[in-house]
Write an enzyme that holds these catalytic residues in place. Structure first.
Site, short mmCIF file in Angstrom:
data_model
loop_
_atom_site.label_atom_id
_atom_site.label_comp_id
_atom_site.label_asym_id
_atom_site.label_seq_id
_atom_site.Cartn_x
_atom_site.Cartn_y
_atom_site.Cartn_z
N CYS A 115 37.91 16.47 29.72
CA CYS A 115 39.05 15.95 28.94
C CYS A 115 39.46 16.96 27.85
O CYS A 115 40.04 17.98 28.15
CB CYS A 115 38.73 14.56 28.38
SG CYS A 115 40.22 13.67 27.86
N HIS A 209 36.88 11.51 32.82
CA HIS A 209 35.55 11.40 32.21
C HIS A 209 34.49 11.10 33.26
O HIS A 209 34.16 9.92 33.50
CB HIS A 209 35.57 10.32 31.13
CG HIS A 209 36.28 10.73 29.89
ND1 HIS A 209 35.62 11.26 28.79
CD2 HIS A 209 37.60 10.75 29.57
CE1 HIS A 209 36.50 11.56 27.85
NE2 HIS A 209 37.71 11.26 28.30
N GLU A 211 31.43 11.27 33.04
CA GLU A 211 30.26 10.59 32.45
C GLU A 211 30.42 9.08 32.49
O GLU A 211 29.44 8.34 32.26
CB GLU A 211 30.02 11.07 31.02
CG GLU A 211 30.90 10.47 29.95
CD GLU A 211 32.28 11.08 29.84
OE1 GLU A 211 33.01 10.71 28.90
OE2 GLU A 211 32.64 11.92 30.68
#
Length: 228
Positions: A115, A209, A211
């Site tokens: 990002c 993202h 994660e």
């Protein structure tokens, strides 16, 4: 068994963070980032903000680098006037992470920008940003999902060859590409969703993202390159 590569992850400096009876300044990182690296086979090393001149020494001890998400990049770094919708700058973080990116590219270690990390990679290589993109940020504090289509023949497509839905929360995006960067994935509206370096070390930036997702393929590609 081969040693797991050390993957550094940039962190946030936050003032007055509360836990227990304490309220102190802290270097923070959402747990999803180190867990992502660990699940993909690496050893996660959290990198607190430091003086930019120490970036080369820091990177020299790593096998790979992840530049995490966060606030908007200050437009001065790409010669633009701030848009009213651009968030307040974090100048210390900008300076530190730009130095980390430069040191990683110079040393030739694999790099993944997430990002803000992708946006900062583009800026570090002379590119510019769109300061506000409508419709890419939903409810505050909630990640939306949208499809991302890989560009055939790219590093990203080698890791994730099919269109896939990704978790995203951002309002800025890549505008003019930096030196030796090419797009490697797009959103349906044409927004560049991933960029990669055509020369030098394995270097990829993604707008979303990972994660916050179950798909480990992008980070496994980083780990594999770092292990090599």
């Amino acid at each position: 068994m081969a040693a797991r590569p050390f993957i550094g992850i940039s962190t946030y400096a936050e003032a007055g963070v509360a836990w227990g009876v304490w309220r102190l300044d802290a270097a923070l990182l959402p747990a999803g980032y180190p867990l992502l690296v660990q699940r993909a086979g690496g050893l996660a090393v959290m990198l607190p903000p430091d003086a930019p001149e120490r970036a080369a020494d820091t990177v020299a001890r790593l096998d790979g680098l992840v530049v995490s998400g966060g606030p908007d990049v200050e437009p001065v770094h790409y010669g633009a006037v701030p848009d009213p919708r651009t968030g307040p700058p974090d100048r210390a973080r900008d300076a530190w992470e730009l130095a980390l990116i430069g040191a990683a590219l110079e040393r030739g270690i694999p790099l993944l920008g997430i990002c803000r990390g992708m946006q900062l990679l583009n800026v570090a290589l002379g590119g510019t940003l769109v300061q506000h993109v409508e419709g890419h940020t939903g409810v505050p504090g909630t990640f939306g999902r949208h499809p991302v289509k890989p560009v055939p023949g790219t590093l990203y497509a080698a890791a994730v060859p099919e269109q896939t839905d990704v978790p995203a929360y951002h309002h800025q995006a890549v505008d003019r590409l930096g030196r030796n960067l090419i797009p490697s994935a797009y959103a349906e509206d044409g927004t560049i969703e991933a960029v990669e370096l055509t020369t030098g070390p394995w270097t990829l930036g993604v707008q979303w993202h990972p994660e916050m997702a179950e798909d480990l393929r992008v980070v496994r590609a980083l780990i594999a390159s770092a292990a090599a």
